[in-house]
Scaffold this motif. Sequence first.
Motif, PDB file in Angstrom:
ATOM      1  N   PHE A   4       0.860  -1.189   0.000  1.00 20.03           N
ATOM      2  CA  PHE A   4       0.000   0.000   0.000  1.00 20.03           C
ATOM      3  C   PHE A   4       0.895   1.236   0.000  1.00 20.03           C
ATOM      4  O   PHE A   4       1.860   1.274   0.760  1.00 20.03           O
ATOM      5  N   PRO A   5       0.649   2.265  -0.770  1.00 19.63           N
ATOM      6  CA  PRO A   5      -0.455   2.447  -1.714  1.00 19.63           C
ATOM      7  C   PRO A   5      -0.125   2.096  -3.153  1.00 19.63           C
ATOM      8  O   PRO A   5      -0.880   2.388  -4.069  1.00 19.63           O
ATOM      9  N   TYR A   6       1.060   1.442  -3.353  1.00 17.87           N
ATOM     10  CA  TYR A   6       1.532   1.292  -4.727  1.00 17.87           C
ATOM     11  C   TYR A   6       0.651   0.364  -5.548  1.00 17.87           C
ATOM     12  O   TYR A   6       0.634   0.456  -6.772  1.00 17.87           O
ATOM     13  N   ALA A   7      -0.030  -0.516  -4.867  1.00 18.39           N
ATOM     14  CA  ALA A   7      -0.961  -1.384  -5.601  1.00 18.39           C
ATOM     15  C   ALA A   7      -1.995  -0.524  -6.318  1.00 18.39           C
ATOM     16  O   ALA A   7      -2.316  -0.744  -7.487  1.00 18.39           O
ATOM     17  N   TYR A   8      -2.493   0.493  -5.604  1.00 19.51           N
ATOM     18  CA  TYR A   8      -3.462   1.399  -6.228  1.00 19.51           C
ATOM     19  C   TYR A   8      -2.824   2.223  -7.329  1.00 19.51           C
ATOM     20  O   TYR A   8      -3.389   2.438  -8.391  1.00 19.51           O
ATOM     21  N   LEU A   9      -1.618   2.751  -7.044  1.00 18.49           N
ATOM     22  CA  LEU A   9      -0.999   3.667  -7.989  1.00 18.49           C
ATOM     23  C   LEU A   9      -0.646   2.953  -9.291  1.00 18.49           C
ATOM     24  O   LEU A   9      -0.662   3.543 -10.363  1.00 18.49           O
ATOM     25  N   ASN A  10      -0.284   1.686  -9.182  1.00 22.66           N
ATOM     26  CA  ASN A  10      -0.110   0.864 -10.386  1.00 22.66           C
ATOM     27  C   ASN A  10       0.942   1.422 -11.342  1.00 22.66           C
ATOM     28  O   ASN A  10       0.768   1.421 -12.565  1.00 22.66           O
ATOM     29  N   ILE A  11       2.038   1.872 -10.775  1.00 26.39           N
ATOM     30  CA  ILE A  11       3.078   2.446 -11.634  1.00 26.39           C
ATOM     31  C   ILE A  11       3.916   1.301 -12.211  1.00 26.39           C
ATOM     32  O   ILE A  11       4.269   0.370 -11.496  1.00 26.39           O
ATOM     33  N   PRO A  12       4.233   1.375 -13.502  1.00 27.46           N
ATOM     34  CA  PRO A  12       4.993   0.272 -14.136  1.00 27.46           C
ATOM     35  C   PRO A  12       6.319  -0.017 -13.446  1.00 27.46           C
ATOM     36  O   PRO A  12       7.006   0.894 -12.979  1.00 27.46           O
ATOM     37  N   GLU A  13       6.684  -1.260 -13.404  1.00 23.13           N
ATOM     38  CA  GLU A  13       7.927  -1.677 -12.730  1.00 23.13           C
ATOM     39  C   GLU A  13       9.146  -1.021 -13.355  1.00 23.13           C
ATOM     40  O   GLU A  13      10.154  -0.787 -12.692  1.00 23.13           O
ATOM     41  N   LYS A  14       9.040  -0.704 -14.649  1.00 25.68           N
ATOM     42  CA  LYS A  14      10.174  -0.060 -15.331  1.00 25.68           C
ATOM     43  C   LYS A  14      10.575   1.238 -14.654  1.00 25.68           C
ATOM     44  O   LYS A  14      11.711   1.703 -14.800  1.00 25.68           O
ATOM     45  N   CYS A  15       9.597   1.839 -13.921  1.00 23.18           N
ATOM     46  CA  CYS A  15       9.871   3.152 -13.317  1.00 23.18           C
ATOM     47  C   CYS A  15      10.497   3.034 -11.927  1.00 23.18           C
ATOM     48  O   CYS A  15      10.848   4.024 -11.307  1.00 23.18           O
ATOM     49  N   LEU A  16      10.624   1.797 -11.449  1.00 21.44           N
ATOM     50  CA  LEU A  16      11.086   1.627 -10.070  1.00 21.44           C
ATOM     51  C   LEU A  16      12.506   2.115  -9.884  1.00 21.44           C
ATOM     52  O   LEU A  16      13.389   1.813 -10.672  1.00 21.44           O
ATOM     53  N   ILE A  17      12.752   2.871  -8.841  1.00 13.86           N
ATOM     54  CA  ILE A  17      14.088   3.364  -8.534  1.00 13.86           C
ATOM     55  C   ILE A  17      14.544   2.759  -7.205  1.00 13.86           C
ATOM     56  O   ILE A  17      15.581   2.129  -7.098  1.00 13.86           O
ATOM     57  N   ALA A  50      11.123   6.366  -4.667  1.00 15.41           N
ATOM     58  CA  ALA A  50      10.480   5.100  -5.012  1.00 15.41           C
ATOM     59  C   ALA A  50      10.408   4.895  -6.531  1.00 15.41           C
ATOM     60  O   ALA A  50      10.882   3.896  -7.057  1.00 15.41           O
ATOM     61  N   TYR A  51       9.789   5.832  -7.224  1.00 21.62           N
ATOM     62  CA  TYR A  51       9.598   5.684  -8.663  1.00 21.62           C
ATOM     63  C   TYR A  51       9.996   6.953  -9.394  1.00 21.62           C
ATOM     64  O   TYR A  51       9.989   8.034  -8.819  1.00 21.62           O
ATOM     65  N   SER A  52      10.263   6.811 -10.680  1.00 25.93           N
ATOM     66  CA  SER A  52      10.426   7.972 -11.538  1.00 25.93           C
ATOM     67  C   SER A  52       9.606   7.736 -12.800  1.00 25.93           C
ATOM     68  O   SER A  52       9.901   6.823 -13.590  1.00 25.93           O
ATOM     69  N   VAL A  53       8.566   8.561 -12.945  1.00 27.01           N
ATOM     70  CA  VAL A  53       7.718   8.445 -14.145  1.00 27.01           C
ATOM     71  C   VAL A  53       8.361   9.288 -15.228  1.00 27.01           C
ATOM     72  O   VAL A  53       8.184  10.502 -15.281  1.00 27.01           O
ATOM     73  N   LYS A  54       9.167   8.656 -16.083  1.00 24.98           N
ATOM     74  CA  LYS A  54       9.876   9.461 -17.085  1.00 24.98           C
ATOM     75  C   LYS A  54       9.731   8.854 -18.463  1.00 24.98           C
ATOM     76  O   LYS A  54       9.421   7.667 -18.609  1.00 24.98           O
ATOM     77  N   PRO A  55       9.968   9.664 -19.492  1.00 28.98           N
ATOM     78  CA  PRO A  55       9.729   9.254 -20.887  1.00 28.98           C
ATOM     79  C   PRO A  55      10.431   7.952 -21.268  1.00 28.98           C
ATOM     80  O   PRO A  55       9.846   7.107 -21.924  1.00 28.98           O
ATOM     81  N   SER A  56      11.665   7.790 -20.837  1.00 31.38           N
ATOM     82  CA  SER A  56      12.398   6.608 -21.272  1.00 31.38           C
ATOM     83  C   SER A  56      11.741   5.332 -20.756  1.00 31.38           C
ATOM     84  O   SER A  56      11.844   4.275 -21.389  1.00 31.38           O
ATOM     85  N   ALA A  57      11.031   5.421 -19.658  1.00 29.89           N
ATOM     86  CA  ALA A  57      10.402   4.208 -19.106  1.00 29.89           C
ATOM     87  C   ALA A  57       8.936   4.088 -19.487  1.00 29.89           C
ATOM     88  O   ALA A  57       8.378   2.989 -19.554  1.00 29.89           O
ATOM     89  N   THR A  58       8.290   5.235 -19.741  1.00 26.41           N
ATOM     90  CA  THR A  58       6.836   5.198 -19.896  1.00 26.41           C
ATOM     91  C   THR A  58       6.356   5.517 -21.303  1.00 26.41           C
ATOM     92  O   THR A  58       5.211   5.287 -21.635  1.00 26.41           O
TER      93      THR A  58
END
Lengths: 251, 681
Positions: A4-17, A50-58
């Motif tokens: 919690f709360p990442y299950a909800y946020l559902n951010i792709p694993e590629k973005c994991l830092i 935790a995560y980085s939502v960036k162009p190269s990953a998303t």
Amino acid sequence: MKQFPYAYLNIPEKCLIDKRVYKKLFFENAKLTVTDKKWFTKDIDTIHWAYSVKPSATLIPALKEKHYSYDEIAVIEVELKNDDHSKRLADIIHRAIPYPLLISFKGADWVRLSVADKRFNLADNQAATLDEYWVTDRLYADAANKVDDAFLKQMDYDRQPRLNVKRFYKGWIEAFISYNTALITGVYSLPDSQELKQKQVEALNKYRKLEQEITDLRTKLKKREAFNEQVKLNVDIKKLEKQLMQTAKQL
Amino acid sequence: MSDTIPPLTEKDGESKDLVAENVEKLKQLFPEIVTDGKVDFETLQEVLGEFKEESQERYSFTWNGKSKARKLAMTPSRGTLRPAPDESVNWDSTEHLFIEGDNLEVLKLLQRSYHGKVKMIYIDPPYNTGGDFIYRDDYKDNLKNYLRSTGQVDEEGKKLSSNPEYNGRYHTDWLNMMYPRLLLSRELLKDDGVIFISIDDNEVQNLKKLCDEVIGEDNFLNLISVKAKPSSGASGGGEDKRLKKNVEFLLCYTKDRNSFSKFNDVYEERNLFSFIEEYREEGKSWKYTRVLYSLGDKSYFTTVKDGSGNDIKIFKHEDVEFKTIKELADSDNITEEEAYIKYFDRVFRDTNAQSSIRQRVIEATDDKDTFYSIEYMPISGRNKGEITTLYYKGRNKDLIAWLSDVADKNNGELIKREKLGTLWDNFNWNNISKEGSIKYPNGKKPISFIRRMIELTSSESKDDIILDFFAGSGSTAHATIDLNEEDGGLRRSLSIQLPEIISKKDKKKYYSDEELKHIETVADVFKERLIRSFKKYERQGKNLGFKVFKLDSTNIKPWEPNYDNLQASIEAVIENSKPDRAESDVLYEILLKYGLDLALPIEVKEIGGSKVFVAGSGALFICLAPNIDLNVVEGIAKLKEELEPELTRVVFRDSGFKDDMVKTNAVQILKQHGIEDVRSI
């Protein structure tokens, strides 16, 4: 991460830092007062990127504007020892990092999420100017609360616009605004048209303004000693409370 | 908090004690001079040593009766204001107030509730021309005097005491009338409040001296000359020997010069063409007759510096075209007026006013018939800080002055605007008798006149209280409502008028129509006038109206022992309200005592079978019913919890409880619900 709360946020694993961030970094780079430093030290246990939502990953493109460039969104997790000053800590952290942030303040079995509308400070390349920021109440993992559940579902990565990083982040901000509205009305709803969204923001701002005016009058009343002045203030407060209720209906 | 209810004392039957307040103020400033509640004048002298006026001759303004008049102002009133909802309009919702009574007593009663709350006062007092009614105050008991005298008047309309010129104390009596009223009304003004007083040459000098004394010379703002209708009725009395008066005055003071910032900008507006016509009739030459038809080809010429070293860019113009209004009217086949409207932005005149900028332009250019424009940033004046363009023409490089700088185009009409000065000469005095659809023999002022004063002093929030304590037929209240209609303001009018009886002669002449038959006093004229004027106004809804109150003696019986029948006297005190007074009378007396607004929202509820007044959105509960039992008390507590006010005070009649046990328990019950402030009357 499926906790919690990442299950909800559902951010792709590629973005994991998932990298540790040391508090020292903030002391060096952010403008902290003595009190800020005290709270930062005492209230925070650890900080993780935790995560980085960036162009190269998303494949969501970045956006460069005159005053600000939306290159990536950082999701920062802050483990708390003490929850008393979270609002202020959110303020400090948003200002210190020149990227759009989603902060997750972590307690024992709850989190508080926070986003901010900010601009690059043109004078000072390191600091950002905060226009507005939002911090939720404690959101519990079992999410028994209907509003919290609806809000968290709305924060899902898949529900945000993918036009560019800025629009994506805006999607999160809109979810927060609807959350704040829901705190007053008890019902979580995301307006679908731009016009309704605008109205919701306006009504929310008016509500907050009235709340503030009422608080100010109450403070004034406590200071006044003369009975007749207190009565007048009471009448004014009651009038504003009536307006507040009407504004709440608009939300 | 105590467990008993503090009883009412004789002092509660009086209005604010101004002397005690003055002592308190002195105590704050100079604690050493107030010992044991008394002022030590010797120490005061030491504290203010070098400011003491030593000589016997001094610059002061005094007259016979001055100290008595001051004392009269300081003596608290033993009266109250009784509500008259049946004579009012929109009693429940309006905030305009109309009080019938002697203005001196009324001003005293309003001290607690309206101290420092009034933004503007306008009065049109008797000018003391010889035939006026000067209300005679009675120093021993002014209230009794008022109650007695408002019934008495003779056939010819000569009121109780007119002040004829041959009266030896002609000025003195007028001064003794005005002095205490000014003293008291000044207390009601806000610090940045303003008072306007109409007067003519009979008393203008004394009035100025009086105001210097009461309000302070430093707080004098203006003495405005008002062009009035030429005085009528000049037969006898030596009036034909003199010139006909057509000027009167408006004296203007602020309460505190330091708090008063400035008058709002108010402009006199008139139609441009009638202005031009008048101008020409006066033999003056109207110069704005040409149009800058085309600026031709503009090219950069040079840059010079102004006095502060900033740039002035100069541009040369070739093939500039000028036309006269007449030419354009002919060629466009329109009237001259239409031409003015069509080419309004380009109409100009030359001026050869000297200026340093012009000088530099002359030096930098030439003395041929050429045309230049400049761009620069002025460091002062109207266009301070903004890039401004000016034009210079001809051999002398005359500056072009635009018509649009002194006039406006508004909805297709051209208006000449001039900022207001101290000569007010364009009110229409000829139609005022029609204003408010009712005649008034004692002279009305036009509402546009009073409106101007309100505009000059209006706060941004447009919710000021405007007081007139010589209200007459109600022009001030009318003007307030009129302005509110136009600008959506929420200003409140507070009017006081003595219910002077109208003479049989005037009644026959002006108020004999069927709809006017009910008019007996000037106060009736006020009410009728306002009611008639309301028909015109649509925006204000339920705010339009007035609450009527009437001056009367206090509801609370003072201790007036009759030693021959002491038993009866004691019993009378136990039943301590006067029998003919309604509960609502006592209610308003309580509001005045507590310094609350007379327009405070009041709801009447029935709780446990008894009438309870709920005032100020739940801040004040007043129950004047007899035989109160605990149901009523519980009911009040419950209602308080529903309303959730920020504070609560509950008032009962001392003799209102069913029995002593109820009285004791009442306090306890209220305490349990968080109500500690309980009083009895």
